[in-house]
Every structure is written in structure tokens, then in C-alpha cells.
Design an enzyme around this catalytic site. Structure first.
Site, short mmCIF file in Angstrom:
data_model
loop_
_atom_site.label_atom_id
_atom_site.label_comp_id
_atom_site.label_asym_id
_atom_site.label_seq_id
_atom_site.Cartn_x
_atom_site.Cartn_y
_atom_site.Cartn_z
N HIS A 396 0.81 -1.21 0.00
CA HIS A 396 0.00 0.00 0.00
C HIS A 396 0.85 1.27 0.00
O HIS A 396 0.34 2.37 -0.22
CB HIS A 396 -0.93 0.01 1.23
CG HIS A 396 -2.30 0.53 0.94
ND1 HIS A 396 -2.55 1.48 -0.03
CD2 HIS A 396 -3.50 0.24 1.49
CE1 HIS A 396 -3.85 1.75 -0.06
NE2 HIS A 396 -4.45 1.01 0.86
N ASP A 400 -2.17 2.07 -4.75
CA ASP A 400 -3.42 2.51 -4.14
C ASP A 400 -4.47 1.41 -4.26
O ASP A 400 -4.45 0.59 -5.19
CB ASP A 400 -3.94 3.77 -4.84
CG ASP A 400 -3.02 4.97 -4.61
OD1 ASP A 400 -2.31 4.97 -3.58
OD2 ASP A 400 -3.02 5.87 -5.45
#
Length: 424
Positions: A396, A400
Site C-alpha cells: 500500500h 493505491d
């Protein structure tokens, strides 16, 4: 007679030290030229250390799990002639003789059978008496084979190094008509108080370090999607029927690799490596797909290089070749490094969801779960379809959530309409 001292070789790539993983010989063994003496573990792969001479092992220079410097004394062998031992090296020779002698490791996942000369006594009948709590040496594959056959390993004589039980020992045991059924029924219910301590060394240590490093450094998040693979499975069956005899059989994996290649064209941020120390993301045009492969020495990830330039059958052939090399411990360092995204599959073992761990420095791993037939509603009708989940994880810090979801949805669309895999 003389002494030939073998030192830890320079394996290359600037490596200054390696871990001694397992000995395939012991003091007193007779060895021949090119026989594998030991396995050592670098940061990337297991490496065989062969003998350059014929002779008798007189001392070992380390124990499994020990980290040894390149150039340190690995083993000394008594040979015909003068050997390479010099009088001026007397202190070093003394160190060799005082070096700890390695005992047979209890970590089955750290070694593989090697054709080592054995005394004639080791080749006697396959049945041997061991204590009920004694755990014989055997690889995980041999243990599973024995379990499937209903054989108690403690009753089987091992003819491998240090008495290790091999697949052929199980065959010999069965051929003599011995089976688990001949043991007293009460033995199956005997109380057990045995314990076993297994040192985390070699490949298992490297796997543990990499998994811990990945989970501590990357911000993992997983995304699971259900895919209707009925159409792609029908296409696979058709291609195998038409071309299987001449081009080889196709599994689902090369179709998944092709789907990755096509989907990544629109999501270059996912075909990437992240150097978190330098704070640099490198996006690659080439798609080097790591294919997670289980072997007797642990999980390995051989790499299908330039999957974007390969056909279905070319990818299938390369996946098969690399998987065989990895399982046999023959994959090279180059074949085990350089991936840009990893594909992992537990589908053959069942399970509908998994949470795969990233193969750093990659930022994505796609996990394949089992295919099941389920009733589904299609255009208002209940029909039986073949369904499969993709359980994928992403870093992450780089990827995204929306991009990850859209990437998996793109793979889903390609597999559910497999003709689009080949439309340019």
C-alpha cells in the site's frame, strides 16, 4: 598418503560469507570426484559443493547452520599422494582436525538425497528396529509418501546419507511385504511423549527472514475477487485436445501469466520494485513473473523472464522447466532472482481464500485458489459454472487500493472473455 584441504569457495556476486546448510558426508566416508560434499546457502540460492578429489573424509570444518567466511576451511580429505597440505600450513591443519564434526541434521527440509558411497551393511534389508519415539531422517516428500502408503518410517531402513530414508527404501519395504498393518493395533494408540527441536537453518532460515522482513517493511493489503473460469477452462481443454500431443499440455498457469502481461500494460505501477531505503520505485517494461514453487528444501520462486514475449506454450514449458529445477534443487541463482511480480497457487491443495505475503522488493503478488463448480445466476437462469478466487496482496506504500482493485478486475475480464487475451 596426503591431505587435501577444501576451502569455502568464492561463489561470486561479492558474497563474503555463506551458511553451511547440510553435510552429505561424515568423517570416515570414502568420497569420489564430483560427489556433492555439502550444500551452502547464499542470499539467493542453495549451492552444491562438490569434491575435486577421491579420498577419505578426515574432518569437517563446520556444523549445519554455521555462517562461514569465504576461504575458511570446509573439509579435509585424505588422498593418495601429497595432497595440497603443506608443512608451512601446520597451524591451519591443526585447526582442521580440531574443527567440530557435524552430526546428521534433523531438519529434513534442508537436504536432498545424494548418491554417496555406503558400506555394504547399509544395503541390507529395508526393515530396521528403532525406538518408538525415534524420528528417522527423511525429506518431507518421503514422509508424505510413507503416510500415503501407510508405512511407519521407523520400521524402514534408510540407505541415504546418515541413514536417511529415500523413496526407493519405501519401495523395497513394500516389496518385502512389510506394512503398517503388521504392527500391533495397540501401537496406533500408544502414548507419546517425544519432542523434537529443529534448528531454523539453511533455506528455512532464509524463508523466515524474508517473510518477516516483508511483513515488517511493506504495508500489506489483500484483495479477493471471484472469477468465472468456465470459458478459459473450455479453451484450455480444446487446445490440449488439439495440440497437446505436439506442443504439450497447458495448465491454467500460462493463461494467468498471459492475463498478467496484458493487464499490466494499463497498470505499470504494479509491475514494479520498491527500494524503500533509497525511496525509489522502478517500473519495468519487461514482465518477469516469479512462480512460487514448493520444494523439499522450502518455498522457492523461479522466474519466467520476459513473459510478455512468450506464447502460451512457451510460458507453459518455461514454468514446467523452472519448477522441476527448483524442486530438484538445480535452479541457478539467476533463475531465482529478478522477478517483477509473483504468481502463487495453492489451488491444487484446496482453499478458497489466502493472504499471500509479498516477495520484496515487488509490490504485488497474485494468489490462485481452487476451482469449484457452483450454481450461478446467468441472464436470469441458474447454471453450473466453474468459479475461482484470486487472493492478491499489494504494497500500500506504492499501490493505491483502487488501482489494485481495477488491476484484478482487468484480469477477471480477460479470463472470463479469454479471446481478449490474444486481441492486440
Amino acid at each position: 598418503m596426503g591431505t587435501h584441504v577444501i576451502k569455502m569457495p568464492d561463489i561470486g556476486e561479492g558474497i563474503a560469507e555463506v551458511e553451511l546448510s547440510v553435510w552429505h558426508v561424515k568423517v570416515g566416508d570414502m568420497v569420489v570426484e564430483d560427489q556433492v560434499l555439502a550444500d551452502v546457502m547464499t542470499d539467493k540460492a542453495m549451492v552444491d559443493i562438490p569434491s575435486p578429489v577421491h579420498g577419505k573424509v578426515i574432518s569437517l570444518g563446520g556444523v549445519p547452520g554455521e555462517v562461514m567466511a569465504v576461504g575458511s576451511i570446509l573439509i579435509s580429505i585424505e588422498v593418495e599422494g601429497a595432497g595440497n597440505y603443506k608443512e608451512s600450513a601446520q597451524p591451519a591443519a591443526a585447526a582442521v582436525k580440531e574443527a567440530p564434526v557435524a552430526v546428521a541434521p534433523k531438519v529434513e527440509a534442508e537436504s536432498k538425497p545424494v548418491a554417496t558411497p555406503r558400506p555394504a551393511a547399509a544395503c541390507q534389508g529395508p526393515m530396521v528396529a528403532r525406538e518408538a519415539d525415534e524420528r528417522p531422517l527423511a525429506s518431507p516428500a518421503v514422509r508424505k509418501h510413507a503416510l500415503d502408503l501407510g508405512i511407519q518410517l521407523r520400521l524402514v531402513r534408510g540407505t541415504g546419507p546418515a541413514g536417511r530414508v529415500l523413496h526407493e527404501d519405501l519401495d523395497a519395504y513394500l516389496a518385502q511385504g512389510q506394512s503398517n498393518a503388521s504392527a500391533p493395533v495397540a501401537a496406533a494408540y500408544a502414548q507419546r511423549n517425544d519432542e523434537e527441536q529443529i534448528p531454523v537453518i539453511g533455506m528455512r532460515r532464509k524463508i523466515a527472514q524474508r517473510m518477516q522482513d516483508a511483513t515488517q517493511r511493506a504495508a500489506h493489503f489483500s484483495y479477493v475477487e471471484e472469477i468465472d473460469v468456465t470459458a478459459v477452462e473450455e479453451l484450455r481443454a480444446h487446445l490440449n485436445e488439439k495440440h497437446g500431443a505436439t506442443r504439450g499440455k497447458l495448465t491454467l498457469l500460462p493463461f494467468l501469466v498471459r492475463a498478467l502481461v496484458v493487464a499490466l500494460r494499463d497498470f505499470p505501477q504494479i509491475n514494479a520494485r520498491y527500494d524503500d531505503e533509497a525511496q525509489v520505485i522502478t517500473r519495468l517494461g519487461a514482465v518477469h513473473v516469479g512462480v512460487a514453487t514448493q520444494s523439499d528444501i522450502g518455498l522457492m520462486v523461479p522466474v519466467v523472464r520476459h513473459a510478455e514475449a512468450r506464447s502460451l506454450w512457451d510460458n507453459a514449458s518455461e514454468i514446467s522447466r523452472l519448477a522441476t529445477a527448483a524442486r530438484n534443487g538445480k535452479a541457478s541463482r539467476d533463475e531465482l532472482s529478478g522477478s517483477s511480480i509473483t504468481l502463487t497457487s495453492l489451488g491444487a491443495l484446496g482453499g478458497i481464500v489466502s493472504t499471500p505475503v509479498l516477495n520484496l522488493p515487488e509490490v504485488a503478488i497474485v494468489g490462485v485458489n481452487k476451482i469449484v463448480e457452483r450454481p450461478m445466476v446467468v441472464k436470469g437462469q441458474i447454471v453450473i459454472r466453474k468459479m475461482m478466487n484470486l487472493s492478491s496482496s499489494f504494497d500500500h506504500r506504492v499501490v493505491d487500493g483502487m488501482d489494485a482493485a481495477q488491476f484484478i478486475q482487468a484480469i477477471r475480464g480477460l479470463l472470463e472473455q479469454p479471446a481478449t487475451l490474444f486481441v492486440e
